[in-house]
Scaffold this motif. Structure first.
Motif, PDB file in Angstrom:
ATOM      1  N   SER B  43       5.106 -33.424  -3.222  1.00 19.49           N
ATOM      2  CA  SER B  43       6.480 -33.403  -3.732  1.00 19.49           C
ATOM      3  C   SER B  43       6.847 -34.641  -4.542  1.00 19.49           C
ATOM      4  N   LYS B  58      11.753 -28.864  -7.441  1.00 23.83           N
ATOM      5  CA  LYS B  58      10.288 -28.849  -7.378  1.00 23.83           C
ATOM      6  C   LYS B  58       9.877 -27.527  -6.734  1.00 23.83           C
ATOM      7  N   CYS B  60       7.200 -26.493  -5.727  1.00 25.46           N
ATOM      8  CA  CYS B  60       6.229 -26.595  -4.628  1.00 25.46           C
ATOM      9  C   CYS B  60       6.933 -26.979  -3.341  1.00 25.46           C
ATOM     10  N   THR B  61       8.241 -27.216  -3.414  1.00 26.60           N
ATOM     11  CA  THR B  61       8.951 -27.723  -2.242  1.00 26.60           C
ATOM     12  C   THR B  61      10.047 -26.761  -1.821  1.00 26.60           C
ATOM     13  N   MET B  62       9.868 -25.498  -2.210  1.00 27.85           N
ATOM     14  CA  MET B  62      10.683 -24.445  -1.622  1.00 27.85           C
ATOM     15  C   MET B  62       9.841 -23.187  -1.515  1.00 27.85           C
TER      16      MET B  62
END
Lengths: 264, 157
Positions: B43, B58, B60-62
């Motif tokens: 992240s 981001k 990649c962060t949900m």
């Protein structure tokens, strides 16, 4: 990431029921800490219960003598809130300095304090300002809420719903950033409340704490310049690859003096 | 597995995802929109930045399931046919890239910066790009490009 199930409950009651019926369930708010933890397989919840859209956790409200911020309010929304800036500008500044813009668009105040990362910014504001935390079950003083590194007074299945702050124009948060990660190596929140000076330090390693010796020194007429790390217990600090305990200890005193000077 | 609907670059998609699927993997692996990159897994790098309901996040962060019902904008949604978006054009003109890996994330964050700071100075852009890393260290021209792109977006077409 391990397999898990995901639920987006429509109400706080549904969220509490989901957490109560499954011991392995984990609440998720903005997920800006939890998602990296899950990706690294450092946690294995059976179910994520998403709190981000719960209406009971939304909104910023003026309350008698201060402001109440719903737990699911993002850092970006706190930073951009005219209401917060009017009564507690230091908090808007603090929120605007957490992580980076993308993190601030999802990370929430409730998630930050429930996680209680020992280097998180928000806990220092809550502790210094004497904020109160409303949960699904009760109201807690910040002093009683934060109980050490990654540890809070929250019971399993208990959800933070809001945080209430007193208005305070004379407050300042200063973060000494790790030059690589930009995370707080040490952060200090100083405030002048009607009851006296309050100083909270984050990033020491064991969790947020008040520097009571420096508070007492100022409230009994001492000068800012006379505040040194000799008045600060080294045992509050730990070392890691980013800095030794002694370094953090020294930096803490430096940024506390800067924060106090800024609000003097 | 969850069936969900989301809008990506103006087009509605009905997809079935594992609950643990990250949004970036839905975009890249199922929808074949490979502009958002996975650069770090921690992240920090911002190469996966996309807009969710108008805000840079981001991806990649949900989780993908958290984007249920949301409007997603990715780098693929910016150009009008062969005509580049003004921010893309600014990156081209100012050579705001070297290897290009971070560029989709940089541009999506640049648009978010322009939304919040209509005419940002270089210092503002540098501060706002804190969550987007360029391993070629090509920041100098990236900052120039963002300043110029934001400026152009504010001008009448």
């Amino acid at each position: 990431m391990y397999e898990l199930a995901y639920s987006r409950p429509a109400s706080l009651a549904d969220a509490l029921a989901l957490l109560a019926e499954d011991e392995g369930a984990q609440a998720i708010s903005g997920g800006q800490t939890l998602m990296p933890v899950l990706r690294a397989r450092l946690a294995m919840p059976s179910r994520l219960v998403d709190l981000l859209k719960l209406p009971e956790l939304a909104g910023i409200r003026a309350v008698d003598g201060g402001i109440e911020i719903g737990a699911a309010t993002t850092h970006a929304d706190v930073a951009a809130s005219g209401e917060v800036r009017a009564v507690l500008p230091a908090l808007a500044d603090l929120a605007g300095g957490i992580g980076d813009p993308a993190i601030r668009h999802r990370g929430t105040i409730g998630g930050s304090i429930a996680n209680n990362d020992p280097a998180a910014c928000y806990p220092s504001a809550l502790l210094a300002l004497g904020a109160s935390i409303t949960t699904s079950q009760r109201i807690l003083a910040a002093e009683d809420f934060f109980t050490g590194m990654f540890s809070t007074a929250l019971e399993p299945g208990e959800i933070v719903t809001a945080v209430r702050f007193p208005a305070c124009q004379r407050a300042r948060y200063i973060k000494f950033r790790n030059p690589a990660s930009r995370f707080a190596l040490v952060g200090a929140f100083a405030a002048q409340l009607p009851s006296g000076t309050r100083i909270a330090i984050t990033g020491g390693g064991h969790g947020v704490f008040r520097w009571r010796e420096a508070e007492a020194h100022l409230d009994s007429g001492g000068t800012i310049d006379a505040i040194t790390e000799d008045m600060l217990d080294l045992a509050h600090f730990t070392g890691d690859l980013h800095g030794s305990a002694e370094y953090r200890h020294h930096i803490a005193a430096v940024i506390v003096r800067r924060a106090l000077t800024a609000l003097a | 597995m969850t069936d969900m609907t989301l809008t990506v670059n103006g087009r509605e998609h009905v997809v079935t995802v594992e609950d643990r699927t990250l949004l970036v993997h839905l975009l890249r692996d199922q929808l074949r929109l490979t502009g958002a990159h996975v650069g770090c897994d921690t992240s920090q790098c911002g190469a996966c930045t996309v807009h969710v309901d108008g805000k840079a996040v981001k991806s990649c962060t949900m989780l993908a399931v958290q984007a249920q019902g949301c409007e997603i904008l990715t780098i693929e949604g910016l150009a009008q046919g062969r005509e580049l978006h003004p921010m893309q054009a600014a990156f081209h003109e100012h050579h705001g890239l070297q290897c290009g890996f971070c560029t989709p994330g940089m541009i999506m964050m640049a648009l978010d910066i322009a939304r919040r700071h209509p005419s940002p100075d270089a210092a503002t852009v540098r501060a706002e790009l804190e969550g987007n890393l360029c391993r070629c260290t090509g920041y100098h021209n990236i900052v120039k490009a963002v300043v110029a792109g934001a400026q152009r977006m504010g001008e009448p077409a």
